[in-house]
Scaffold this motif. Structure first.
Motif, PDB file in Angstrom:
ATOM      1  N   VAL A  67      -9.377  -4.510   0.718  1.00  0.00           N
ATOM      2  CA  VAL A  67      -9.721  -5.442  -0.363  1.00  0.00           C
ATOM      3  C   VAL A  67      -8.716  -6.595  -0.350  1.00  0.00           C
ATOM      4  O   VAL A  67      -9.086  -7.764  -0.339  1.00  0.00           O
ATOM      5  CB  VAL A  67      -9.715  -4.725  -1.741  1.00  0.00           C
ATOM      6  CG1 VAL A  67     -10.064  -5.705  -2.852  1.00  0.00           C
ATOM      7  CG2 VAL A  67     -10.699  -3.559  -1.731  1.00  0.00           C
ATOM      8  N   THR A 115      -3.030   0.305   7.168  1.00  0.00           N
ATOM      9  CA  THR A 115      -3.694  -0.095   8.424  1.00  0.00           C
ATOM     10  C   THR A 115      -5.177  -0.396   8.219  1.00  0.00           C
ATOM     11  O   THR A 115      -5.849  -0.908   9.099  1.00  0.00           O
ATOM     12  CB  THR A 115      -3.605   1.041   9.467  1.00  0.00           C
ATOM     13  OG1 THR A 115      -4.224   2.202   8.898  1.00  0.00           O
ATOM     14  CG2 THR A 115      -2.177   1.337   9.853  1.00  0.00           C
ATOM     15  N   GLY A 116      -5.675  -0.003   7.076  1.00  0.00           N
ATOM     16  CA  GLY A 116      -7.114  -0.180   6.832  1.00  0.00           C
ATOM     17  C   GLY A 116      -7.934   0.949   7.438  1.00  0.00           C
ATOM     18  O   GLY A 116      -9.162   0.901   7.476  1.00  0.00           O
ATOM     19  N   ARG A 124       0.448   3.287  -3.533  1.00  0.00           N
ATOM     20  CA  ARG A 124       0.612   1.929  -3.011  1.00  0.00           C
ATOM     21  C   ARG A 124      -0.218   0.894  -3.777  1.00  0.00           C
ATOM     22  O   ARG A 124       0.183  -0.252  -3.912  1.00  0.00           O
ATOM     23  CB  ARG A 124       0.250   1.887  -1.524  1.00  0.00           C
ATOM     24  CG  ARG A 124       1.303   2.595  -0.653  1.00  0.00           C
ATOM     25  CD  ARG A 124       1.079   2.351   0.802  1.00  0.00           C
ATOM     26  NE  ARG A 124      -0.171   2.926   1.266  1.00  0.00           N
ATOM     27  CZ  ARG A 124      -1.150   2.217   1.825  1.00  0.00           C
ATOM     28  NH1 ARG A 124      -1.001   0.930   1.995  1.00  0.00           N
ATOM     29  NH2 ARG A 124      -2.250   2.810   2.219  1.00  0.00           N
ATOM     30  N   TYR A 125      -1.383   1.301  -4.239  1.00  0.00           N
ATOM     31  CA  TYR A 125      -2.217   0.334  -4.977  1.00  0.00           C
ATOM     32  C   TYR A 125      -2.094   0.557  -6.476  1.00  0.00           C
ATOM     33  O   TYR A 125      -3.073   0.484  -7.221  1.00  0.00           O
ATOM     34  CB  TYR A 125      -3.679   0.426  -4.499  1.00  0.00           C
ATOM     35  CG  TYR A 125      -3.802   0.137  -3.025  1.00  0.00           C
ATOM     36  CD1 TYR A 125      -3.623  -1.151  -2.549  1.00  0.00           C
ATOM     37  CD2 TYR A 125      -4.023   1.159  -2.111  1.00  0.00           C
ATOM     38  CE1 TYR A 125      -3.675  -1.420  -1.197  1.00  0.00           C
ATOM     39  CE2 TYR A 125      -4.083   0.894  -0.754  1.00  0.00           C
ATOM     40  CZ  TYR A 125      -3.909  -0.399  -0.300  1.00  0.00           C
ATOM     41  OH  TYR A 125      -3.948  -0.659   1.039  1.00  0.00           O
ATOM     42  N   LEU A 142      -8.828   5.480   4.698  1.00  0.00           N
ATOM     43  CA  LEU A 142     -10.046   6.040   4.076  1.00  0.00           C
ATOM     44  C   LEU A 142     -11.125   6.355   5.107  1.00  0.00           C
ATOM     45  O   LEU A 142     -11.949   7.249   4.892  1.00  0.00           O
ATOM     46  CB  LEU A 142     -10.582   5.093   2.996  1.00  0.00           C
ATOM     47  CG  LEU A 142      -9.781   5.071   1.680  1.00  0.00           C
ATOM     48  CD1 LEU A 142     -10.454   4.175   0.649  1.00  0.00           C
ATOM     49  CD2 LEU A 142      -9.592   6.472   1.103  1.00  0.00           C
ATOM     50  N   ASN A 145      -2.343   6.080  -1.011  1.00  0.00           N
ATOM     51  CA  ASN A 145      -3.122   4.934  -1.509  1.00  0.00           C
ATOM     52  C   ASN A 145      -2.944   4.772  -3.020  1.00  0.00           C
ATOM     53  O   ASN A 145      -2.732   3.664  -3.524  1.00  0.00           O
ATOM     54  CB  ASN A 145      -4.617   5.127  -1.232  1.00  0.00           C
ATOM     55  CG  ASN A 145      -4.989   4.695   0.174  1.00  0.00           C
ATOM     56  OD1 ASN A 145      -4.149   4.212   0.912  1.00  0.00           O
ATOM     57  ND2 ASN A 145      -6.254   4.889   0.548  1.00  0.00           N
ATOM     58  N   ASP A 205      -5.558   7.435 -10.259  1.00  0.00           N
ATOM     59  CA  ASP A 205      -4.407   6.563 -10.514  1.00  0.00           C
ATOM     60  C   ASP A 205      -4.721   5.530 -11.585  1.00  0.00           C
ATOM     61  O   ASP A 205      -5.887   5.306 -11.926  1.00  0.00           O
ATOM     62  CB  ASP A 205      -3.961   5.879  -9.204  1.00  0.00           C
ATOM     63  CG  ASP A 205      -5.001   4.956  -8.638  1.00  0.00           C
ATOM     64  OD1 ASP A 205      -5.307   3.927  -9.276  1.00  0.00           O
ATOM     65  OD2 ASP A 205      -5.530   5.238  -7.529  1.00  0.00           O
ATOM     66  N   SER A 265      -2.154  -4.595   1.508  1.00  0.00           N
ATOM     67  CA  SER A 265      -2.253  -3.425   2.381  1.00  0.00           C
ATOM     68  C   SER A 265      -1.153  -3.456   3.435  1.00  0.00           C
ATOM     69  O   SER A 265      -0.435  -2.485   3.639  1.00  0.00           O
ATOM     70  CB  SER A 265      -3.632  -3.399   3.047  1.00  0.00           C
ATOM     71  OG  SER A 265      -3.609  -2.578   4.176  1.00  0.00           O
TER      72      SER A 265
HETATM   73  P1  ADP Z   1      -5.094   0.888   3.858  1.00  0.00           P
HETATM   74  O1  ADP Z   1      -4.308   1.358   4.996  1.00  0.00           O
HETATM   75  O2  ADP Z   1      -5.259  -0.577   3.820  1.00  0.00           O
HETATM   76  O3  ADP Z   1      -4.648   1.437   2.570  1.00  0.00           O
HETATM   77  P2  ADP Z   1      -7.443   2.521   3.471  1.00  0.00           P
HETATM   78  O4  ADP Z   1      -8.548   2.772   4.365  1.00  0.00           O
HETATM   79  O5  ADP Z   1      -6.625   3.662   3.026  1.00  0.00           O
HETATM   80  O6  ADP Z   1      -6.564   1.418   4.156  1.00  0.00           O
HETATM   81  O7  ADP Z   1      -8.030   1.814   2.208  1.00  0.00           O
HETATM   82  C1  ADP Z   1      -8.891   0.719   2.355  1.00  0.00           C
HETATM   83  C2  ADP Z   1      -8.757  -0.262   1.238  1.00  0.00           C
HETATM   84  O8  ADP Z   1      -9.229   0.300   0.029  1.00  0.00           O
HETATM   85  C3  ADP Z   1      -7.342  -0.628   0.928  1.00  0.00           C
HETATM   86  O9  ADP Z   1      -6.923  -1.695   1.716  1.00  0.00           O
HETATM   87  C4  ADP Z   1      -7.387  -0.998  -0.543  1.00  0.00           C
HETATM   88  O10 ADP Z   1      -7.791  -2.328  -0.655  1.00  0.00           O
HETATM   89  C5  ADP Z   1      -8.466  -0.110  -1.079  1.00  0.00           C
HETATM   90  N1  ADP Z   1      -7.946   1.097  -1.763  1.00  0.00           N
HETATM   91  C6  ADP Z   1      -7.809   2.322  -1.242  1.00  0.00           C
HETATM   92  N2  ADP Z   1      -7.337   3.206  -2.156  1.00  0.00           N
HETATM   93  C7  ADP Z   1      -7.151   2.508  -3.289  1.00  0.00           C
HETATM   94  C8  ADP Z   1      -6.698   2.830  -4.602  1.00  0.00           C
HETATM   95  N3  ADP Z   1      -6.308   4.055  -4.947  1.00  0.00           N
HETATM   96  N4  ADP Z   1      -6.672   1.831  -5.524  1.00  0.00           N
HETATM   97  C9  ADP Z   1      -7.056   0.592  -5.218  1.00  0.00           C
HETATM   98  N5  ADP Z   1      -7.487   0.210  -3.999  1.00  0.00           N
HETATM   99  C10 ADP Z   1      -7.540   1.156  -3.032  1.00  0.00           C
END
Ligand code: ADP
Length: 439
Positions: free
Chosen positions: A392, A403-404, A347-348, A407, A344, A372, A397
């Motif tokens: 978000v 996949t959402g 990727r973000y 987390l 994550n 990060d 994503s």
């Molecule tokens: P995904 O598979 O979409 O990454 P997660 O459950 O891992 O699903 O994360 C849920 C959402 O939280 C993500 O879609 C993203 O919008 C936000 N998110 C998670 N980790 C981060 C991060 N390190 N920085 C910014 N946004 C994040």
């Protein structure tokens, strides 16, 4: 329950009635005994003072007090006079308790069965000046016959009181039970009036359980709807592209492009299904987690190595800091948690950004931090990112293979390890996630 309370109420009433009657009998009998002895005492003294035992015509004069038995006992116990029995058949009376008492103390009283007359008798004896003992006796009911004589009254009382008690018991149980039944029917209604404050904890627990059941069924429904929706998109793409290829009208170049799309969608399907299976596994395996002693730093190192290529692809620097830290945890789950958090953070992130993974020991805890310098999470979304399928920015994503569910899986793993998770993030600045694990 009502029947049981009614029966118990009837038994209690019965026992109470029997006790009262028994106790009343003892008290009344005692009063009666004292009364009889007192009247005998008076008779005896009147007789003694009348002087009739100083002449021979005792018989004629005693006719007046016929219901009494008068005995004159000589000092040696032989009978000098007896009003109601044959002297010849009477044995020596010196050992009779009332005679013994009168001989030594001047006066004596006793209640017992008479051997001469085989009846329950009350005796009162007094010593005369000449040494003889004058005894007056009266036949009276024994305690048992006294009690037996009360039986009809007892029966009447029981006949009247028992039905009354049963009717009262019936109404009483109804008045106790009805509010409970009423409450049971509306148990799910918040803020309903609690009739018995003793039942408050019970109601609270049931209402809480009810809320939990409703909530979990809602979550399940939502999850099923989300899963169906998530699966539908790649499947629709696969179906559409394959149909086009099948029709034979596409050029060679298009076919390759469509095949690529089909490949991408099926990969996405696989990731989704894997995550869904993982989540439901975590849901099912309640609390039984195989724990072992693990070096959290080593695990983080492995994860960082594995994600180096992905980091480079995203133009992100991925570094590890901290020191060795042993924890008790499930290896597979810890690897999954590290992977999800680090991927994550990559990727973000933004090109040129950084991800720092840090492992430290603090007392009885092991702390893993993944920080990060990425896009960050808006304040209002920070609570919700741990929900299943909550994203978000959905397109970001998806485009990065999300996949959402990442987390949501992390949250589950944290709970299974009795750990805590903290998220701090600022939009445009970056995100820091800390997992505090018991060692
Ligand atoms: P995904 O598979 O979409 O990454 P997660 O459950 O891992 O699903 O994360 C849920 C959402 O939280 C993500 O879609 C993203 O919008 C936000 N998110 C998670 N980790 C981060 C991060 N390190 N920085 C910014 N946004 C994040």
């Amino acid at each position: 329950m009502k029947k049981r309370i009614n029966v118990q109420f009837a038994i209690i009433s019965l026992v109470a009635i029997l006790f009262t009657v028994g106790f009343a009998t003892i008290v009344y009998y005692d009063m009666f005994r004292k009364e009889v002895i007192q009247s005998l005492k008076t008779y005896t003294h009147v007789l003694k003072n009348s002087g009739i035992f100083e002449n021979d015509s005792v018989d004629d004069q005693l006719a007046v007090i016929d219901e009494l038995r008068v005995t004159l006992v000589n000092a040696d116990g032989t009978i000098a006079f007896e009003s109601n029995a044959d002297i010849g058949k009477m044995d020596n009376h010196s050992q009779r308790p009332e005679i013994l008492q009168a001989a030594s103390e001047g006066e004596g009283a006793a209640v017992r069965r008479s051997t001469t007359r085989d009846k329950n008798m009350f005796y009162y004896a007094v010593r005369l000046d000449n040494g003889q003992i004058l005894r007056v006796a009266k036949e009276a009911e024994s305690m048992i016959s006294f009690w037996l004589s009360m039986l009809p009254f007892l029966a009447i009382t029981l006949l009247c009181l028992l039905p009354l008690c049963m009717v009262l018991g019936h109404f009483l149980t109804r008045s106790i039970i009805n509010p409970i039944e009423d409450m049971a029917q509306h148990i799910d209604e918040e803020g309903q009036k609690i009739v018995y404050k003793e039942m408050q904890p019970f109601i609270d627990t049931i209402q809480q359980q009810h809320r939990d059941i409703v909530k979990s069924s809602q979550i399940r429904q939502e999850f099923t709807a989300n899963v169906s929706h998530e699966l539908k998109t790649p499947l629709t793409a696969i179906s559409g592209y394959s149909e086009l290829i099948e029709s034979g009208i596409t050029t060679q170049e298009d076919s390759v492009r469509f095949a690529k799309e089909i490949h991408k969608s099926s990969k996405r399907l696989l990731t989704l299904i894997n995550d869904i299976i993982r989540l439901s596994e975590l849901d099912i395996t309640e609390d039984i987690v195989q724990m072992e002693l693990l070096n959290l730093y080593e695990l983080a190192e492995k994860c960082v190595d594995m994600l180096q290529i992905s980091a480079e692809k995203h133009e992100v620097t991925l570094i590890l800091g901290g020191s060795q830290c042993m924890i008790r945890a499930n290896r597979e789950m810890m690897e999954e948690l590290l992977y999800n958090l680090c991927s994550n953070a990559i990727r973000y992130n933004v090109p040129g950004g950084r991800v720092v993974v840090n492992v430290v020991r603090r007392g009885e805890e092991g702390i893993l931090t993944v920080e990060d310098t990425g896009i960050g999470i808006p304040e209002e979304d920070q609570e919700r990112v741990f929900e299943r399928f909550y994203r978000v920015d959905k397109s970001r994503s998806k485009s990065t293979g999300g996949t959402g569910l990442g987390l949501a899986i992390v949250k589950h793993i944290v709970a299974k390890h009795q750990a805590r998770i903290e998220l701090t993030s600022k939009e445009g600045k970056g995100t820091r996630i800390r997992v505090i694990l018991p060692r």
